[in-house]
Design a protein around this motif. Structure first.
Motif, short mmCIF file in Angstrom:
data_model
loop_
_atom_site.label_atom_id
_atom_site.label_comp_id
_atom_site.label_asym_id
_atom_site.label_seq_id
_atom_site.Cartn_x
_atom_site.Cartn_y
_atom_site.Cartn_z
N GLY A 17 -3.33 -3.10 -13.55
CA GLY A 17 -4.25 -1.93 -13.08
C GLY A 17 -4.79 -2.29 -11.89
O GLY A 17 -4.14 -2.83 -10.80
N PRO A 18 -6.22 -1.85 -11.66
CA PRO A 18 -6.88 -2.33 -10.43
C PRO A 18 -6.94 -3.58 -10.35
O PRO A 18 -7.12 -4.49 -11.06
CB PRO A 18 -8.59 -1.86 -10.90
N SER A 19 -6.66 -3.94 -9.06
CA SER A 19 -6.55 -5.35 -8.46
C SER A 19 -7.20 -5.64 -7.06
O SER A 19 -6.97 -4.81 -6.27
CB SER A 19 -4.98 -5.77 -8.55
N TRP A 20 -7.78 -6.89 -6.68
CA TRP A 20 -8.48 -7.12 -5.53
C TRP A 20 -8.00 -8.51 -5.28
O TRP A 20 -7.95 -9.48 -6.03
CB TRP A 20 -9.82 -6.85 -5.75
N ARG A 21 -8.24 -8.41 -3.86
CA ARG A 21 -8.36 -9.94 -3.14
C ARG A 21 -10.08 -9.92 -3.15
O ARG A 21 -10.70 -8.86 -2.63
CB ARG A 21 -7.43 -10.07 -1.78
N VAL A 22 -10.54 -11.16 -3.46
CA VAL A 22 -12.07 -11.15 -3.36
C VAL A 22 -12.36 -12.63 -2.60
O VAL A 22 -11.45 -13.52 -2.53
CB VAL A 22 -12.37 -11.32 -4.85
N GLY A 51 1.01 -14.22 -2.99
CA GLY A 51 1.59 -14.03 -4.06
C GLY A 51 1.81 -14.66 -5.01
O GLY A 51 2.14 -14.52 -6.15
N GLY A 52 1.84 -15.85 -4.73
CA GLY A 52 2.17 -17.16 -5.68
C GLY A 52 3.59 -17.33 -6.09
O GLY A 52 4.67 -16.67 -5.61
N ILE A 89 -8.09 -10.95 -8.08
CA ILE A 89 -8.49 -10.63 -9.72
C ILE A 89 -7.72 -9.33 -10.11
O ILE A 89 -7.68 -8.39 -9.12
CB ILE A 89 -10.14 -10.25 -9.69
N SER A 90 -7.09 -9.34 -11.25
CA SER A 90 -6.13 -8.18 -11.71
C SER A 90 -6.72 -8.02 -13.02
O SER A 90 -6.84 -8.75 -13.79
CB SER A 90 -4.62 -8.60 -11.56
N LEU A 91 -6.77 -6.49 -13.25
CA LEU A 91 -7.07 -5.96 -14.58
C LEU A 91 -5.73 -5.31 -15.17
O LEU A 91 -5.06 -4.88 -14.60
CB LEU A 91 -8.20 -5.06 -14.32
N GLY A 139 1.04 -3.50 -2.61
CA GLY A 139 2.76 -3.88 -2.30
C GLY A 139 2.77 -5.04 -3.41
O GLY A 139 2.58 -5.09 -4.77
N ASN A 140 3.64 -6.24 -2.99
CA ASN A 140 4.11 -7.02 -3.59
C ASN A 140 3.20 -8.27 -4.23
O ASN A 140 3.46 -9.11 -4.78
CB ASN A 140 5.40 -7.86 -2.89
N LEU A 141 1.80 -8.09 -3.60
CA LEU A 141 0.82 -8.96 -3.81
C LEU A 141 0.08 -8.58 -5.25
O LEU A 141 -0.21 -9.38 -5.71
CB LEU A 141 -0.38 -8.96 -2.87
N LYS A 142 0.61 -7.59 -5.80
CA LYS A 142 -0.07 -6.94 -7.00
C LYS A 142 0.82 -7.13 -7.91
O LYS A 142 1.94 -7.31 -8.03
CB LYS A 142 -0.31 -5.32 -6.89
N LEU A 143 0.37 -7.97 -9.24
CA LEU A 143 1.05 -8.16 -10.48
C LEU A 143 1.69 -6.84 -11.12
O LEU A 143 1.12 -6.16 -11.12
CB LEU A 143 0.28 -8.96 -11.29
N ALA A 144 3.13 -7.02 -11.45
CA ALA A 144 3.61 -5.87 -11.81
C ALA A 144 3.06 -5.61 -13.43
O ALA A 144 2.59 -6.71 -14.05
CB ALA A 144 5.08 -6.39 -12.48
N GLY A 145 2.70 -4.36 -13.50
CA GLY A 145 1.95 -4.06 -14.84
C GLY A 145 0.66 -4.18 -14.67
O GLY A 145 -0.12 -3.75 -15.89
#
Length: 367
Positions: A48-53, A105-106, A71-73, A40-46
């Motif tokens: 790829g694989p992204s996690w809360r760690v 989400g910052g 961590i966002s790739l 959802g909106n916790l993931k950065l636009a653009g």
């Protein structure tokens, strides 16, 4: 090993509890304790694989602790050496677990910069810092532990996905203070990694000038939202007894600091004066000066260039960054200061996002 990491990245697994946080003392720094996919909106636009760690790091007392973050790739195929990594130190948002940026989400300006970096091909890690989003209290302002959190999330990222050993600390506001400490401690704390430099955006520096300011010492001056947070954190790291320094109203605000994020705390102190929350603002300011002296930005330990960027319209005076840069240069370091005309504390990041990407490219281009 690189293929295994890449496969983990593609799987984007959710809610895997590897080890109990209680066993953190038996684990290496950067060990992943838990991983969840960001959605959802916790993931950065653009991205790829992204996690809360959740990962192992070092607390303010240098004991092992578990810290959370994200961590966002980037999208696409990583370079042969892995994605170059930006460890981003976020601005202060409060110490309650609900204020953790991995949950919120910052701030919009921070996301703008992080998404620009993702789009340019950099992996982006954002720590919540100690005690925010994880059990225990936040130590507030503690340069070394903030640096450890920023460094160890890079170690965690390398366990999770195809991430290079080359990384860059970038921080904003209080996270800019953390980035400076990260740059100073990187070589000694994580010699297996390759920190390429440091970028600090509107960083909190010159602590003694800040907490010794007439704005704090004047009994009739407007109370700052920062003071209750300091009153909550200082007893954790120092022999500091809030009841000696704070009024009944001030102690009430210290209690609220454990539950309220910054916007709510700003509202809670609105209309209050320093005398409303501090028994003796002048004496309290002197004590703050003494206690925060150890938090000044380090002047040694850096092995790569340091860059400070500050908006000229910032209420956190840009002259603090100018002074800090002069001190770093005077210590023999490659340090530069860039003023951004007209930018304030909140408009700075969108204004310089493209420039920060360019600066990152230059840092990573140097062997």
């Amino acid at each position: 090993m690189r293929l295994a990491r890449a496969l983990l990245a593609l799987l984007a697994f959710t809610a895997v509890v590897a080890v109990s946080p209680a066993h953190a003392s038996t684990l290496g720094k950067g060990t992943l304790v838990r991983v969840e996919a960001l959605t959802g909106n916790l993931k950065l636009a653009g991205s790829g694989p992204s996690w809360r760690v959740w990962y192992v790091s070092s607390a303010w007392n240098r004991q092992p602790t578990v810290i959370s973050g994200t961590i966002s790739l980037p999208l696409g195929r990583p370079p042969a050496s892995g994605w170059p990594m930006i460890s981003f130190g976020h601005g202060f948002g409060g110490v309650a677990d609900s204020c953790a940026v991995s949950r919120t989400g910052g701030a919009p300006g921070e996301r703008t910069l992080q998404e620009a970096l993702i789009g340019a091909g950099y992996a982006v890690a954002v720590t919540d810092f100690q005690g925010i989003g994880t059990p225990g209290e936040s130590p507030g302002v503690d340069g070394p532990s903030a640096a450890y959190a920023m460094i160890d999330i890079v170690r965690a990222a390398r366990r999770l996905g195809p991430v290079s050993r080359s990384w860059l600390p970038v921080g904003y506001s209080l996270g800019g203070h953390a980035a400076l400490w990260s740059g100073a401690l990187a070589a000694s704390y994580a010699p297996e990694l390759a920190a390429k430099g440091t970028i600090a955006l509107a960083p909190f520096t010159q602590w003694q000038l800040q907490v010794g300011s007439p704005l704090v010492r004047d009994p009739a001056g407007a109370a700052s939202f920062v003071v209750p947070y300091s009153g909550r954190a200082l007893p954790i790291t120092h022999d500091f007894r809030p009841a000696r320094w704070f009024t009944r109203k001030g102690l009430e605000l210290i209690g609220l600091a454990g539950r309220l994020c910054v916007d709510e705390m700003v509202a809670a102190v609105a209309g209050l004066t320093n005398a409303d929350i501090l028994k003796d603002p002048v004496a309290a300011s002197d004590e703050f000066v003494r206690l925060f002296a150890e938090e000044e930005a380090p002047l040694t330990g850096y092995t790569r260039p340091v860059q400070l960027i500050h908006g000229t319209a910032d209420t956190l005076p840009a002259v603090f960054s100018e002074i800090t840069t002069g001190q770093l240069a005077g210590a023999g370091l490659d340090a530069t200061y860039t003023p951004v005309d007209g930018a304030d504390h909140f408009t700075l990041l969108p204004a310089v996002a493209a420039d920060v990407v360019t600066r990152a490219e230059a840092f990573f281009a140097n062997p």
